[in-house]
Design a protein around this motif. Sequence first.
Motif, short mmCIF file in Angstrom:
data_model
loop_
_atom_site.label_atom_id
_atom_site.label_comp_id
_atom_site.label_asym_id
_atom_site.label_seq_id
_atom_site.Cartn_x
_atom_site.Cartn_y
_atom_site.Cartn_z
N ASP A 170 0.90 -1.18 0.06
CA ASP A 170 0.79 -0.02 0.12
C ASP A 170 0.87 1.47 -0.21
O ASP A 170 0.47 2.29 0.03
N THR A 171 1.59 1.09 0.31
CA THR A 171 3.25 2.19 0.56
C THR A 171 3.04 3.23 -1.13
O THR A 171 3.26 1.99 -1.51
N SER A 172 3.81 4.04 -0.99
CA SER A 172 3.93 5.11 -2.28
C SER A 172 5.11 4.56 -2.83
O SER A 172 6.57 4.42 -1.82
N ALA A 173 5.14 4.60 -3.91
CA ALA A 173 6.93 4.49 -5.01
C ALA A 173 7.49 6.34 -3.61
O ALA A 173 8.76 5.45 -3.43
N MET A 174 7.27 6.65 -3.99
CA MET A 174 7.47 8.09 -3.48
C MET A 174 7.93 7.91 -1.85
O MET A 174 9.45 8.11 -1.20
N GLN A 175 7.04 7.42 -1.88
CA GLN A 175 7.94 6.76 0.70
C GLN A 175 8.85 6.09 0.14
O GLN A 175 9.75 5.85 1.05
N ARG A 176 9.01 4.39 -0.79
CA ARG A 176 9.78 3.92 -0.73
C ARG A 176 10.81 4.45 -1.27
O ARG A 176 12.27 4.11 -0.78
N ASP A 177 11.38 5.29 -2.08
CA ASP A 177 12.64 5.95 -2.34
C ASP A 177 13.02 6.95 -1.45
O ASP A 177 14.20 7.19 -1.43
N LEU A 178 12.04 7.62 -0.28
CA LEU A 178 12.90 8.06 0.59
C LEU A 178 13.19 7.30 1.49
O LEU A 178 14.77 7.68 2.51
N MET A 179 12.68 5.80 1.96
CA MET A 179 13.70 5.51 2.66
C MET A 179 14.74 4.58 2.54
O MET A 179 15.51 4.67 2.83
N ARG A 180 14.48 4.46 1.05
CA ARG A 180 16.02 4.10 0.29
C ARG A 180 17.19 5.32 0.28
O ARG A 180 18.44 5.40 0.21
N THR A 181 17.71 6.88 0.24
CA THR A 181 17.77 8.07 0.55
C THR A 181 18.40 7.96 1.67
O THR A 181 19.28 8.18 2.03
N TYR A 182 17.53 7.73 2.32
CA TYR A 182 18.14 6.98 3.83
C TYR A 182 18.95 6.21 3.70
O TYR A 182 19.27 5.96 4.66
N GLY A 183 19.12 5.26 3.34
CA GLY A 183 19.98 4.30 3.23
C GLY A 183 19.00 2.79 4.18
O GLY A 183 19.50 1.95 4.66
#
Length: 279
Positions: A170-183
């Motif tokens: 259910d999470t959006s691609a933007m939310q997952r990308d944000l988590m990846r930017t945080y490592g």
Amino acid sequence: MAIVIAGVIWATGWWINTKLANGPRSDTRAISLLIPVIFGVTIIAMWQVLVTMLGVSPIILPAPSAIAQRFVASIPMLWADFEQTILKGAMTGYVIGMIAAFAVALLADRSPFLTKGILPVGAFMAALPIVGTAPIFVKWLGSDWQSKAAVVGVMVFFPILVNTVAGLKDTSAMQRDLMRTYGAGYWPTLLKLRLPAALPFIFNGLKIATTLALIGAIVAEFFGSPTVGMGFRISTSVGQLALDMVWAEIVVAALAGSAFYGAMALFEKRVTFWHPSQR
């Protein structure tokens, strides 16, 4: 005359509930609880009046007063049936099915192939009738509560699994990308983002499974059980034309199901207080 009295009771209950619903909102929670209580009392009063004054045979439909008398007189038996069917069969199967569903959902979340394969199989298995699967488990595991727990586990597994898998996506691609930017890797993203976002879906599956668990445990006892249990008592009481005992068991099942669902809904409200559906 019986129909007139029943009509008066219905009109009175309707009038009281209308006044409460349209009255001042000083205590909304109390009113929201009082309205269904008044509605239930109205139905029971109409039932008592119609059955008593029309002379309906207790073999067809016993009066609420007769059901209450049988309930009070049979509390030890009803408790033994409740313990066998609900506490042992339904609750054990519910916990097993829930844990298995969560484990498979996490595996499916890591494997797109497994996700595409297991959901159609889950839909197929969920469509299987309990009257077909219950005798098989009774033959495999015996007539005691273990076979009922297995039936319940299968029944609750797929609703919880499907809702959990859907919630994890259910999470959006933007939310997952944000988590990846945080490592953040898979597990931090799962625990801090995707799992909290999936909680409303998960609780939806858990609440659906509460009613399925009770139904599965009771119906499975029709195909084999020791001389105790709600399904056993209902089937034998019907054969003995003791319909008041049947209705007493139905009351126990209704109370247990309502309490189980209400507890799960209350737990959901405490855990997902941040979600718009709980505001």
